[in-house]
Each structure stands twice: as C-alpha cells, then as structure tokens.
Design a protein around this motif. Structure first.
Motif, PDB file in Angstrom:
ATOM      1  N   ASP A   1       0.867  -1.553   0.018  1.00 52.59           N
ATOM      2  CA  ASP A   1       0.105   0.374  -0.441  1.00 52.59           C
ATOM      3  C   ASP A   1       0.960   1.561  -0.042  1.00 52.59           C
ATOM      4  OD1 ASP A   1      -2.468   2.167   0.341  1.00 52.59           O
ATOM      5  OD2 ASP A   1      -2.939   1.180   2.269  1.00 52.59           O
ATOM      6  N   VAL A   2       0.804   1.818  -0.974  1.00 54.33           N
ATOM      7  CA  VAL A   2       1.502   3.224  -1.198  1.00 54.33           C
ATOM      8  C   VAL A   2       0.999   3.980  -0.647  1.00 54.33           C
ATOM      9  CG1 VAL A   2       2.945   4.982  -2.193  1.00 54.33           C
ATOM     10  CG2 VAL A   2       2.477   2.640  -3.192  1.00 54.33           C
ATOM     11  N   GLY A   3       0.909   4.835   0.237  1.00 50.11           N
ATOM     12  CA  GLY A   3       0.817   6.567   1.127  1.00 50.11           C
ATOM     13  C   GLY A   3       0.228   5.632   2.398  1.00 50.11           C
ATOM     14  N   CYS A   4       0.263   4.272   2.654  1.00 51.58           N
ATOM     15  CA  CYS A   4      -0.493   3.744   3.731  1.00 51.58           C
ATOM     16  C   CYS A   4      -1.097   3.798   4.988  1.00 51.58           C
ATOM     17  CB  CYS A   4       0.159   1.759   4.113  1.00 51.58           C
ATOM     18  SG  CYS A   4       1.497   2.556   5.309  1.00 51.58           S
ATOM     19  N   GLY A   5      -0.477   5.058   5.026  1.00 53.65           N
ATOM     20  CA  GLY A   5      -1.563   6.226   6.610  1.00 53.65           C
ATOM     21  C   GLY A   5      -1.237   4.645   7.621  1.00 53.65           C
ATOM     22  N   GLY A   6      -1.878   4.624   8.274  1.00 50.72           N
ATOM     23  CA  GLY A   6      -2.701   4.016   9.369  1.00 50.72           C
ATOM     24  C   GLY A   6      -2.171   2.519   9.452  1.00 50.72           C
ATOM     25  N   PHE A   8      -3.813   0.099   7.123  1.00 48.62           N
ATOM     26  CA  PHE A   8      -5.412  -0.496   7.081  1.00 48.62           C
ATOM     27  C   PHE A   8      -5.994  -1.484   6.131  1.00 48.62           C
ATOM     28  CE2 PHE A   8      -6.163   4.035   9.354  1.00 48.62           C
ATOM     29  CZ  PHE A   8      -6.531   3.182  10.678  1.00 48.62           C
ATOM     30  N   MET A   9      -5.748  -0.821   5.254  1.00 48.36           N
ATOM     31  CA  MET A   9      -5.442  -1.716   3.925  1.00 48.36           C
ATOM     32  C   MET A   9      -4.342  -2.749   3.670  1.00 48.36           C
ATOM     33  SD  MET A   9      -7.699  -1.210   1.834  1.00 48.36           S
ATOM     34  CE  MET A   9      -8.083  -2.068   0.995  1.00 48.36           C
ATOM     35  N   ALA A  10      -3.394  -2.922   4.488  1.00 48.53           N
ATOM     36  CA  ALA A  10      -2.095  -3.879   4.768  1.00 48.53           C
ATOM     37  C   ALA A  10      -2.432  -5.059   5.597  1.00 48.53           C
ATOM     38  CB  ALA A  10      -0.825  -2.764   4.824  1.00 48.53           C
ATOM     39  N   GLY A  11      -3.469  -4.199   6.469  1.00 47.04           N
ATOM     40  CA  GLY A  11      -3.991  -4.920   6.812  1.00 47.04           C
ATOM     41  C   GLY A  11      -4.764  -5.992   6.594  1.00 47.04           C
ATOM     42  N   ALA A  12      -6.149  -5.495   5.972  1.00 40.41           N
ATOM     43  CA  ALA A  12      -6.631  -6.188   5.336  1.00 40.41           C
ATOM     44  C   ALA A  12      -6.484  -7.205   4.430  1.00 40.41           C
ATOM     45  CB  ALA A  12      -7.800  -5.235   4.824  1.00 40.41           C
ATOM     46  N   PHE A  13      -4.655  -6.880   3.566  1.00 37.11           N
ATOM     47  CA  PHE A  13      -4.369  -7.939   2.737  1.00 37.11           C
ATOM     48  C   PHE A  13      -4.045  -8.937   3.389  1.00 37.11           C
ATOM     49  CE2 PHE A  13      -4.588  -3.758   0.243  1.00 37.11           C
ATOM     50  CZ  PHE A  13      -5.508  -4.244  -0.758  1.00 37.11           C
ATOM     51  N   GLN A  14      -3.455  -8.697   4.524  1.00 44.14           N
ATOM     52  CA  GLN A  14      -2.523  -9.804   5.345  1.00 44.14           C
ATOM     53  C   GLN A  14      -3.496 -10.432   5.873  1.00 44.14           C
ATOM     54  OE1 GLN A  14      -2.388  -9.878   8.711  1.00 44.14           O
ATOM     55  NE2 GLN A  14      -1.183 -11.951   8.254  1.00 44.14           N
ATOM     56  N   ARG A  15      -4.448 -10.143   6.525  1.00 39.41           N
ATOM     57  CA  ARG A  15      -5.842 -10.794   6.463  1.00 39.41           C
ATOM     58  C   ARG A  15      -5.987 -11.836   5.656  1.00 39.41           C
ATOM     59  NH1 ARG A  15      -6.741  -7.430   9.801  1.00 39.41           N
ATOM     60  NH2 ARG A  15      -8.686  -5.316   8.237  1.00 39.41           N
ATOM     61  N   GLY A  17      -4.088 -13.644   3.338  1.00 38.45           N
ATOM     62  CA  GLY A  17      -3.354 -14.716   2.990  1.00 38.45           C
ATOM     63  C   GLY A  17      -1.815 -13.411   2.559  1.00 38.45           C
ATOM     64  N   ALA A  18      -2.202 -12.301   2.316  1.00 37.48           N
ATOM     65  CA  ALA A  18      -1.102 -11.746   0.897  1.00 37.48           C
ATOM     66  C   ALA A  18      -0.062 -11.282   2.334  1.00 37.48           C
ATOM     67  CB  ALA A  18      -1.719 -10.155   0.202  1.00 37.48           C
ATOM     68  N   ASP A  19       1.748 -10.593   1.662  1.00 36.47           N
ATOM     69  CA  ASP A  19       2.485 -10.509   2.478  1.00 36.47           C
ATOM     70  C   ASP A  19       2.576  -9.577   2.215  1.00 36.47           C
ATOM     71  OD1 ASP A  19       4.561 -10.763   3.431  1.00 36.47           O
ATOM     72  OD2 ASP A  19       6.142 -11.388   2.216  1.00 36.47           O
ATOM     73  N   ALA A  20       1.738  -8.840   2.857  1.00 41.94           N
ATOM     74  CA  ALA A  20       1.530  -7.057   3.537  1.00 41.94           C
ATOM     75  C   ALA A  20       2.500  -6.359   3.299  1.00 41.94           C
ATOM     76  CB  ALA A  20      -0.094  -6.784   3.624  1.00 41.94           C
ATOM     77  N   SER A  21       2.971  -4.745   2.677  1.00 41.04           N
ATOM     78  CA  SER A  21       3.410  -3.909   3.380  1.00 41.04           C
ATOM     79  C   SER A  21       3.124  -2.220   2.693  1.00 41.04           C
ATOM     80  CB  SER A  21       5.255  -3.507   2.562  1.00 41.04           C
ATOM     81  OG  SER A  21       5.492  -5.575   2.408  1.00 41.04           O
ATOM     82  N   GLY A  22       3.393  -1.554   4.262  1.00 38.76           N
ATOM     83  CA  GLY A  22       2.835  -0.420   3.399  1.00 38.76           C
ATOM     84  C   GLY A  22       3.965   0.664   3.759  1.00 38.76           C
ATOM     85  N   LEU A  23       3.947   2.127   3.446  1.00 41.53           N
ATOM     86  CA  LEU A  23       5.142   2.646   2.802  1.00 41.53           C
ATOM     87  C   LEU A  23       4.315   3.952   2.850  1.00 41.53           C
ATOM     88  CD1 LEU A  23       7.384   3.469   2.228  1.00 41.53           C
ATOM     89  CD2 LEU A  23       6.865   3.874  -0.738  1.00 41.53           C
ATOM     90  N   TYR A  37      -0.039  -3.650  13.330  1.00 40.59           N
ATOM     91  CA  TYR A  37      -0.839  -4.549  12.333  1.00 40.59           C
ATOM     92  C   TYR A  37       0.981  -5.449  12.110  1.00 40.59           C
ATOM     93  CZ  TYR A  37      -5.175  -2.264  10.723  1.00 40.59           C
ATOM     94  OH  TYR A  37      -6.278  -2.027  10.992  1.00 40.59           O
ATOM     95  N   PRO A  38       0.999  -6.009  13.442  1.00 41.29           N
ATOM     96  CA  PRO A  38       2.867  -5.928  13.736  1.00 41.29           C
ATOM     97  C   PRO A  38       3.069  -7.434  12.241  1.00 41.29           C
ATOM     98  CG  PRO A  38       1.511  -7.464  15.109  1.00 41.29           C
ATOM     99  CD  PRO A  38       0.372  -5.986  14.259  1.00 41.29           C
ATOM    100  N   LYS A  39       2.090  -7.961  10.925  1.00 40.57           N
ATOM    101  CA  LYS A  39       2.622  -9.502  10.771  1.00 40.57           C
ATOM    102  C   LYS A  39       2.524  -8.772   9.163  1.00 40.57           C
ATOM    103  CE  LYS A  39      -0.082 -12.926  12.711  1.00 40.57           C
ATOM    104  NZ  LYS A  39      -1.370 -13.813  12.766  1.00 40.57           N
ATOM    105  N   CYS A  40       2.635  -7.678   9.398  1.00 38.36           N
ATOM    106  CA  CYS A  40       2.947  -6.863   7.908  1.00 38.36           C
ATOM    107  C   CYS A  40       3.971  -5.642   7.743  1.00 38.36           C
ATOM    108  CB  CYS A  40       1.296  -5.111   7.600  1.00 38.36           C
ATOM    109  SG  CYS A  40      -0.033  -5.712   7.341  1.00 38.36           S
ATOM    110  N   ASN A  41       4.529  -5.169   7.045  1.00 41.36           N
ATOM    111  CA  ASN A  41       5.855  -4.957   6.808  1.00 41.36           C
ATOM    112  C   ASN A  41       5.104  -3.014   6.424  1.00 41.36           C
ATOM    113  OD1 ASN A  41       7.633  -7.091   6.524  1.00 41.36           O
ATOM    114  ND2 ASN A  41       7.386  -7.425   5.417  1.00 41.36           N
ATOM    115  N   PHE A  42       6.363  -2.173   7.467  1.00 43.16           N
ATOM    116  CA  PHE A  42       6.043  -0.648   6.524  1.00 43.16           C
ATOM    117  C   PHE A  42       6.653   0.000   6.736  1.00 43.16           C
ATOM    118  CE2 PHE A  42       2.177  -2.207   9.349  1.00 43.16           C
ATOM    119  CZ  PHE A  42       0.754  -1.888   7.952  1.00 43.16           C
ATOM    120  N   TYR A  43       7.263   0.884   6.110  1.00 42.34           N
ATOM    121  CA  TYR A  43       8.484   1.680   5.930  1.00 42.34           C
ATOM    122  C   TYR A  43       8.069   3.138   5.881  1.00 42.34           C
ATOM    123  CZ  TYR A  43       9.374  -2.791   4.271  1.00 42.34           C
ATOM    124  OH  TYR A  43      10.203  -4.132   3.616  1.00 42.34           O
TER     125      TYR A  43
END
Length: 156
Positions: A1-6, A8-15, A17-23, A37-43
């Motif tokens: 998620d580019v421009g992921c803010g808090g 939320f979408m990366a967390g939804a994608f991870q739920r 089954g995606a290997d989700a990241s946010g920037l 969303y500790p299972k996601c990668n955030f930058y």
C-alpha cells in the motif's frame, strides 16, 4: 500500500493471506500501523529513498496521487515496485465526473496546495500507459471518485 497511512489496507490484505507491506512518510502513521498490524511490513520513507527488495504482484495506492508534486518520482516508484503482470489499483478524485460542480473551484476536493494534481480517466490512463501499463478496468463510483486498475505490460 503506497501511502498506507495507519496501515488499514495492508492489514486487510494480510488477513486475506497476502505478504503485505505499506509505505508512508508520516512517522506517526507508520508507528500506529506497526503496532496495529505487526504481521505486515511498514516503511517510513519517501518515494525516492525507498529501496525495493522485490517486486510486488499487486500495488494499491488510494487518495495519494493527487497530493504528489513530482509525478515522475511517484511513477518511478510504481515501476520499481512492479514486474510484468503486476496489477496496480489507483483511487483519486475524478475531475471528469459529472458530479464535479461548475465552477470546479466549488468542488470540496479542489484544494490546492493539498491537492496539486487532478485526474480524469484519460490523463490517468495516459500516465500509466507511458510507464508501461495497460488499463484493465475502471470501477464505478457513486461520488466523484476515480478507481482504475492497471496491469504492467513490460519493463520500461
């Protein structure tokens, strides 16, 4: 998620089954996203500074592109994040919507300096086409929003 803010979408994608990241460039938002969303990668980095370690199959960027002063930096990032066959879903206000008032300055989203770019279906498609993407689908919107899915055709 580019421009992921808090996140939320990366967390939804991870739920799902995606290997989700946010920037995002907002440190507070990234701090929140990492805690929530500790299972996601955030930058917390700029487009220019973000080092892509692998391409993604799907990139989501919602209500961000209209805030970006340097579209070349944004599109460079989108290209670095994707490979041939990747999909990108973009949402942004739609300058071409029949719901946009006349004069356009009466539109509640027409707000420079916060919104510095304005898109309709044609100019957003052209921007992505020049970067090696093809339009897959335009999604309907009950308001004056533009939602477009693109597929990366080739490397540029």
């Amino acid at each position: 998620d580019v421009g992921c803010g808090g996140g939320f979408m990366a967390g939804a994608f991870q739920r799902f089954g995606a290997d989700a990241s946010g920037l995002d460039i907002d440190r507070q938002a990234i701090r929140y996203a990492r805690a929530r969303y500790p299972k996601c990668n955030f930058y917390c980095q700029s487009f220019e500074d973000f080092e892509v370690d692998r391409p993604y199959d799907f990139v989501y960027s919602s209500e961000l592109i209209e805030h970006v002063a340097r579209l070349d930096n944004y599109m460079d990032l989108i290209c670095r994040l994707t490979h041939a066959g990747s999909h990108v879903l973009i949402t942004t206000p739609d300058l071409g919507s029949p719901r946009v008032p006349t004069p356009v300055t009466d539109w509640d989203v027409f707000g420079p300096p916060y919104h510095v770019q304005f898109f309709d279906r044609d100019n957003l498609a052209l921007l992505f086409e020049r970067a090696g993407f093809s339009e897959v689908r335009v999604y309907g919107d009950k308001k004056a929003g533009l939602k477009m899915l693109f597929r990366r055709c080739k490397s540029t």
